[in-house]
Write a protein that holds these residues in place. Structure first.
Motif, PDB file in Angstrom:
ATOM      1  N   ASP A  75       0.697  -1.298  -0.175  1.00  0.00           N
ATOM      2  CA  ASP A  75      -0.132   0.064  -0.018  1.00  0.00           C
ATOM      3  C   ASP A  75       1.080   1.284  -0.004  1.00  0.00           C
ATOM      4  O   ASP A  75       0.409   2.260  -0.571  1.00  0.00           O
ATOM      5  CB  ASP A  75      -0.771   0.107   1.176  1.00  0.00           C
ATOM      6  N   ARG A  78       2.091   2.079  -3.402  1.00  0.00           N
ATOM      7  CA  ARG A  78       1.013   2.379  -4.427  1.00  0.00           C
ATOM      8  C   ARG A  78       0.467   4.094  -4.024  1.00  0.00           C
ATOM      9  O   ARG A  78       0.491   4.732  -4.747  1.00  0.00           O
ATOM     10  CB  ARG A  78      -0.157   1.404  -4.003  1.00  0.00           C
ATOM     11  N   VAL A  79       0.244   4.102  -2.632  1.00  0.00           N
ATOM     12  CA  VAL A  79      -0.318   5.644  -2.233  1.00  0.00           C
ATOM     13  C   VAL A  79       0.720   6.561  -2.369  1.00  0.00           C
ATOM     14  O   VAL A  79       0.675   7.683  -2.627  1.00  0.00           O
ATOM     15  CB  VAL A  79      -1.070   5.405  -0.839  1.00  0.00           C
ATOM     16  N   SER A  81       3.565   6.688  -4.375  1.00  0.00           N
ATOM     17  CA  SER A  81       3.818   6.950  -5.811  1.00  0.00           C
ATOM     18  C   SER A  81       2.691   7.450  -6.465  1.00  0.00           C
ATOM     19  O   SER A  81       3.027   8.152  -7.402  1.00  0.00           O
ATOM     20  CB  SER A  81       4.458   5.681  -6.357  1.00  0.00           C
ATOM     21  N   LEU A  82       1.572   6.976  -6.147  1.00  0.00           N
ATOM     22  CA  LEU A  82       0.446   7.349  -7.004  1.00  0.00           C
ATOM     23  C   LEU A  82      -0.355   8.632  -6.447  1.00  0.00           C
ATOM     24  O   LEU A  82      -0.792   9.415  -7.105  1.00  0.00           O
ATOM     25  CB  LEU A  82      -0.662   6.312  -7.139  1.00  0.00           C
ATOM     26  N   SER A  83      -0.003   8.988  -5.202  1.00  0.00           N
ATOM     27  CA  SER A  83      -0.733  10.223  -4.564  1.00  0.00           C
ATOM     28  C   SER A  83       0.158  10.946  -3.732  1.00  0.00           C
ATOM     29  O   SER A  83      -0.037  12.309  -3.723  1.00  0.00           O
ATOM     30  CB  SER A  83      -1.978   9.655  -3.591  1.00  0.00           C
ATOM     31  N   GLU A  87       5.574  13.540  -8.213  1.00  0.00           N
ATOM     32  CA  GLU A  87       5.965  12.872  -9.652  1.00  0.00           C
ATOM     33  C   GLU A  87       6.308  11.548  -9.242  1.00  0.00           C
ATOM     34  O   GLU A  87       6.464  11.190  -7.982  1.00  0.00           O
ATOM     35  CB  GLU A  87       6.943  13.665 -10.324  1.00  0.00           C
ATOM     36  N   LYS A  88       6.084  10.492 -10.085  1.00  0.00           N
ATOM     37  CA  LYS A  88       6.387   9.057  -9.929  1.00  0.00           C
ATOM     38  C   LYS A  88       7.990   9.018  -9.337  1.00  0.00           C
ATOM     39  O   LYS A  88       8.778   9.549 -10.188  1.00  0.00           O
ATOM     40  CB  LYS A  88       5.955   8.262 -10.869  1.00  0.00           C
ATOM     41  N   GLU A 117       5.502  -4.786  -5.825  1.00  0.00           N
ATOM     42  CA  GLU A 117       4.466  -3.883  -6.085  1.00  0.00           C
ATOM     43  C   GLU A 117       5.159  -2.612  -6.924  1.00  0.00           C
ATOM     44  O   GLU A 117       4.651  -2.229  -8.148  1.00  0.00           O
ATOM     45  CB  GLU A 117       3.974  -3.216  -5.076  1.00  0.00           C
ATOM     46  N   GLN A 121       4.273  -1.368 -10.823  1.00  0.00           N
ATOM     47  CA  GLN A 121       3.704  -0.134 -11.298  1.00  0.00           C
ATOM     48  C   GLN A 121       4.776   0.448 -12.272  1.00  0.00           C
ATOM     49  O   GLN A 121       4.672   1.531 -12.535  1.00  0.00           O
ATOM     50  CB  GLN A 121       4.046   0.879  -9.917  1.00  0.00           C
ATOM     51  N   TYR A 123       8.294   1.084 -11.588  1.00  0.00           N
ATOM     52  CA  TYR A 123       9.473   1.711 -10.925  1.00  0.00           C
ATOM     53  C   TYR A 123      10.546   0.659 -11.055  1.00  0.00           C
ATOM     54  O   TYR A 123      10.410  -0.510 -10.922  1.00  0.00           O
ATOM     55  CB  TYR A 123       9.171   2.226  -9.565  1.00  0.00           C
TER      56      TYR A 123
END
Length: 239
Positions: A75, A78-79, A81-83, A87-88, A117, A121, A123
């Motif tokens: 998680d 995910r959160v 890198s995405l939120s 920037e990723k 994960e 994504q 990375y």
């Protein structure tokens, strides 16, 4: 280079701080790590509950932007890198885990799960672990060298770099072995001890692992048993 760090030992773990200090040599560092320990959570994620993220004030590594997360290590990737990050990330590093993540133990590892994960994504994923007993000499000696060698080396889709540092004294470390395979053997052979009788016929058990001490040549497990740093590329199910 933008770097996201996470772990499964929690935001306050010493290993995470030590990894952050080295990671700052390679670029801009962000941390999104579990608020509490999440060991052996594998690649589990949170689906039916909210995830709470809080900024960490005065993180001990200067320049690092750190956040705690109520979710699992995957998680956090995910959160984070995405939120959380604007920037990723280019690279995601997971660790430094307290305890090896090699051989068949990889399938349980939330350190590796977070790295997988990151791979999913898109990375560059690096999982880092060391022995459980607290001797950091070898890790602190070789961590920068190993990261600098693999941080720009691409891995196949769905794969991760997996690094393990032996817990022997530095004087007994024989160096670094790359291209280690994943041993099919178990580091611990587990059994369950009965520790308490419960009401209504229940029984409480506690897992107990015994080190096996045997591994195949060329493997991550064998490298650690022989006093080497083990570096390899690991694939997940379906790749």
């Amino acid at each position: 280079m933008r770097i996201l760090l996470t772990n499964d030992d929690g935001i306050n773990a010493d290993g995470l701080e030590r990894l952050a200090r080295v990671a700052t040599s390679f670029g801009e560092v962000w941390i999104v790590a579990p608020a509490t320990e999440r060991s052996a959570a594998s690649h589990s994620i949170t689906l039916r509950h909210p995830i709470d993220v809080y900024p960490v004030k005065d993180y001990p590594v200067e320049g690092v932007k750190a956040f705690s997360c109520s979710g699992m290590p995957a998680d956090c990737v995910r959160v984070g890198s995405l939120s959380v990050m604007p920037e990723k990330p280019d690279v995601v590093m997971s660790g430094i885990n307290k305890g090896y993540n090699m051989a068949s133990d990889i399938q349980y590892s939330a350190t590796a799960g977070a790295a997988f994960e990151a791979a999913f994504q898109g990375y560059h994923p690096i999982a880092v672990s060391e022995g459980f007993k607290g001797n950091h000499e070898v890790t602190d000696k070789y961590l920068y060298e190993v990261i600098s060698k693999i941080i720009n080396v691409p891995v196949p889709e769905g794969h991760i770099h997996n690094v393990n540092f032996p817990e022997c004294p530095l004087s007994e470390c024989k160096g670094v072995l790359y291209d280690r395979t994943v041993s099919p053997y178990m580091f611990y052979k587990d059994h369950y001890d009965e520790i308490e009788k419960l009401e209504n016929g229940g029984v409480r058990y506690m897992v107990h692992g015994v080190e096996t001490g045997y591994a195949d040549e060329g493997s991550d497990f064998k490298a650690l048993l022989d006093g080497y740093v083990s570096v390899g590329i690991v694939n997940n199910i379906g790749y």
